[in-house]
Each structure stands twice: as C-alpha cells, then as structure tokens.
Design an enzyme around this catalytic site. Sequence first.
Site, PDB file in Angstrom:
ATOM      1  N   TYR A  20     -46.256 -40.362 -16.242  1.00 36.85           N
ATOM      2  CA  TYR A  20     -47.561 -40.568 -15.607  1.00 36.85           C
ATOM      3  C   TYR A  20     -47.619 -41.913 -14.899  1.00 36.85           C
ATOM      4  O   TYR A  20     -48.055 -42.014 -13.756  1.00 36.85           O
ATOM      5  CB  TYR A  20     -48.684 -40.451 -16.643  1.00 36.85           C
ATOM      6  CG  TYR A  20     -49.141 -39.028 -16.869  1.00 36.85           C
ATOM      7  CD1 TYR A  20     -50.445 -38.637 -16.599  1.00 36.85           C
ATOM      8  CD2 TYR A  20     -48.267 -38.060 -17.341  1.00 36.85           C
ATOM      9  CE1 TYR A  20     -50.862 -37.323 -16.799  1.00 36.85           C
ATOM     10  CE2 TYR A  20     -48.669 -36.749 -17.547  1.00 36.85           C
ATOM     11  CZ  TYR A  20     -49.968 -36.395 -17.274  1.00 36.85           C
ATOM     12  OH  TYR A  20     -50.367 -35.104 -17.462  1.00 36.85           O
ATOM     13  N   ASN A  45     -56.530 -32.199 -21.815  1.00 40.06           N
ATOM     14  CA  ASN A  45     -56.958 -30.973 -21.149  1.00 40.06           C
ATOM     15  C   ASN A  45     -58.164 -30.381 -21.875  1.00 40.06           C
ATOM     16  O   ASN A  45     -58.625 -30.914 -22.881  1.00 40.06           O
ATOM     17  CB  ASN A  45     -55.822 -29.942 -21.127  1.00 40.06           C
ATOM     18  CG  ASN A  45     -54.709 -30.303 -20.158  1.00 40.06           C
ATOM     19  OD1 ASN A  45     -54.959 -30.790 -19.063  1.00 40.06           O
ATOM     20  ND2 ASN A  45     -53.471 -30.063 -20.567  1.00 40.06           N
ATOM     21  N   HIS A  84     -52.585 -31.404 -11.280  1.00 44.96           N
ATOM     22  CA  HIS A  84     -53.958 -31.940 -11.409  1.00 44.96           C
ATOM     23  C   HIS A  84     -54.437 -32.559 -10.086  1.00 44.96           C
ATOM     24  O   HIS A  84     -55.175 -33.557 -10.079  1.00 44.96           O
ATOM     25  CB  HIS A  84     -54.044 -32.978 -12.528  1.00 44.96           C
ATOM     26  CG  HIS A  84     -53.731 -32.437 -13.888  1.00 44.96           C
ATOM     27  ND1 HIS A  84     -54.676 -31.803 -14.670  1.00 44.96           N
ATOM     28  CD2 HIS A  84     -52.580 -32.413 -14.599  1.00 44.96           C
ATOM     29  CE1 HIS A  84     -54.109 -31.427 -15.817  1.00 44.96           C
ATOM     30  NE2 HIS A  84     -52.848 -31.772 -15.787  1.00 44.96           N
TER      31      HIS A  84
END
Length: 487
Positions: free
Chosen positions: A337, A127, A55
């Site tokens: 993350y 997404n 990303h």
Amino acid sequence: MAKRPTLTTDSGMPVSDNQNSITAGPLGPVLMQDFVLLEKLAHQNRERIPERGQHAKGSGAYGKLTITHDIAKYTKAKVLQKGKETEAFLRFSTVAGERGAADAERDVRGFALRFYTEDGNWDMVGNNTPVFFVRDALKFPDFIHTQKRHPRTNMRSPTAMWDFWSLSPESLHQVTILMSDRGLPQSYRNIDGFGSHTYSFINTKNERYWVKFHFKTMQGIKNWTNAEAAEKVAYDRETHQRDLFESIEKGDFPKWKFSIQIMPESDVGKHWYNPFDLTKVWPHNDYPLIEVGILELNRNPQNYFAEVEQAALSPANIVPGIGHSPDKMLQARIFSYADAHRYRVGVNADQLPVNRPRCPVHTYNVDGTMRLAGNPNPDAYYEPNSFNGPVQDERFREPPLKISGDADRYNHRDGNDDYRQPGDLFRLMTAAQKEQLFQNYRAAMQGVPAEIVTRQIAHCYRADPEYGAGVGKAMGIDFKPQTIAAE
C-alpha cells in the site's frame, strides 16, 4: 460586493487576458511566447494521477472517533482511551471498478479509515466484509488481474474470475458474501466496516493481545437486488457518492458502533482455525464483541482530488499501543500500500494536507518530487549526529514475537478447512436470501464454461449440499455429488 482577487499564473504573476491567446495577427498562428496558454495546457495534461490499481472508485468524508468504553487493559494507545475524541477520515470504494464505474455494482466495498492521533496517523485499510478472497499475498496480483480487463478483449471476464475462484477454494467464504444480498449495498452509509486483518494491542505492561476491528452501521444494513441496482445505474452512476455527500451536507451524519474482538496471545493454536488467516472469522462464541465507541462522519471534503483522490492510506501507519500480526496478507500490504502511493502520488505524499499527521514529524528523509517541508535543523541531515537531531526512543519497543519453524514455502491449503465457515454462513440465511444467492450466482456466471461452473458448484456442495444443489439448479446443471470424488 467584495473586490474579486486577480487571476495569476502558478508563479503568482497577474494574468491580463484569460480569454484570448497571443497570435500573429487576428487570423495568425499562436505564438510560443504565450506562456499563460502553455502553462494551462501543460497543467491540464498532468491533472490526473495514475488511478489506484484497485479501489479506484471512491468517496470520502471526515469525522470523529469517540471512545465511550474503557479498554485500557488491552492497549496503551492514546487514541483508544475512554473519553478521547480523534479526527477521522474515511474513504469508501468499490474494489474492481475503475474510476468511471458505477457505484451500484456487485462488489466488495473498501472501508479505509485514518485517525489523526497525537502520536501520528493510524490507518486501518479494511472492507465491508470480515474476510477476503485469498490468504497469501503471493496470489493477490493474480486475483486482481481477474477483476480487471482481459488483455485481448479489453472487457471484464467472468470466465477469468470464476476460473480463479473455482481453483482457489479459500475464496469461497468471500464469494458467498459477495453473491449474497450484501454484495450490493444501497449506500456507503448502510454497510458495516471491518479491519478484516488481525492486528495487535500492546498494553502498559507490555503484554500483547490479538485484535479484530468491527464497525457496525447505525443506519442499518440495506441492499439492492441486481434488478434494483440496474435501474439505479441507468440514470445515476454516482448513487453512493451522492447519498454520502448529500446526507452529510444536510446534517444527517452517519455513525458506526466501534467494537473489537480480543484474543490473548497464548490462545494461538487452540482452535481449528488460524487466527491470522484472512479467509476466516473469529466466531463470536469464542471471542464476543467488546464495545469501544462511536465513529461519526460530519464533514465533506472541500476538494475531491486533493483530499480523496490523493489520500494515501496504508496499514503500515500504526501508533504506540497498536501493532501488526503474522497475517500473511497484512504483512504484504504493509509494503504494497505504501509503495503504491509512492508510485501514484509521490514519495512525499505524506506531506499533503489529507495525509499530513497532526503531530510533529521528525525524520531523516530528504528531497524527492514535490518535497514541501525542509529539515528545520539543516546540520542534522543524517543519523547518528552531534547536532541535536531526532533520536530513537526505546520506550516504544514492542515485546518480542515468538516464531518457530523452518523457512519454506508452506502449502496454505494443506489441512485447511475452507468450507466450514462458508457453510455456516449459508445456513444462517433465510430461504429468500438463499434463493437470491443462487440467482446472483446465475447472473454472475453467464457465459462461463460449464467445467468451471461445475468446479465452483462442487465447492459450494462441500460447504453445504443445499448450497451446491441450489447453485446447480439455478445454472441448469444437474450436479451429482460423485463429481467431487472424481476430481
């Protein structure tokens, strides 16, 4: 005309000359005492932070979430109560491309949302697809390796991609979406967004519900063919960034209808699919969409690096009334993350303006690189303490989650039907969409060894014979169903 401010160094010292270095005479070498020069060069060397591992190419904007329907029976989250308006930030992205990649490439699009609530930041890292390529995070690094550059050629490798996908039947659902017309959207405004993972709601009675999040574009779905996208990329690599920025600048604010699917906690185990499997969707016949509100984007960032590149969203960020689930991928992303941001931006990334909660923050975390905020109570720097430091509050405890079974490495492919939903999706396509799917496979598989191509076609055939035959024909392979039995 207003008086212009005086240029300074980072420490605030006024700069007398920003055009000429200090040298030993007009022709002499530069002197090390020119600290203005050294500061500028040193800062330039550090103007880039490590790009995201995935990303990396993204665009972002601010807006608001407005709740128009009552879902209080499912969740006590203040941000989701009827009539509530909450500031939001949305970062769109491609998955595989580096920061310099073109926007108009066939890829999944990231749809990462942050809501600045009165109880802290709520992040939803999703997404434009409701599913993903893998269901167990143990395979996530392997998958990402196939999307990046080959270590020897330093080029993207279709062989690696299709080798992995053809050896991972659970990927077929996401691959079918990626190879369909929706794999190449015209803009970020023309995509749907999904939380993708299963999350949980907790209501005021301390009851748990499982939930899926959906954001349906109110601008309509619009996609490009490979040829149309190639023509765009030839003269503009920033099509999506340009469209989003310019639309918001002129007041054409994009909107999404926010809906949820709700599953009672007791429904787990009642269906053929695992509700925590990221490669599966919940059929709308089982759990219809429940409308919740409207998401609108209405403000562009003032500085891309500070507000988009340094944005550090993580599914670990939840608020009371919203929780996680046993989804294996979500469980891993809760760690990965946040850890990626600690590496990429720093351990104090949450103190940057784009990441800082809009509510008071009270922790015992201290120090670290780029620490911006100190402890307002310097005596209470540990817990427990006798100096009025922050304490836990049992009111926010979630109900216990029932678990069972022995700790082991269970084969997630055993007894798992990875073909039913890709086949259902294929059968929903028009004849034109099916043909485009076949041709997109053909373009994406150029140069891939025949044995890998055939292995992938076998998966398509299992989903629907017409699916397999169509891809085989496009690839010039006379696929025989007995190939499946021979595997």
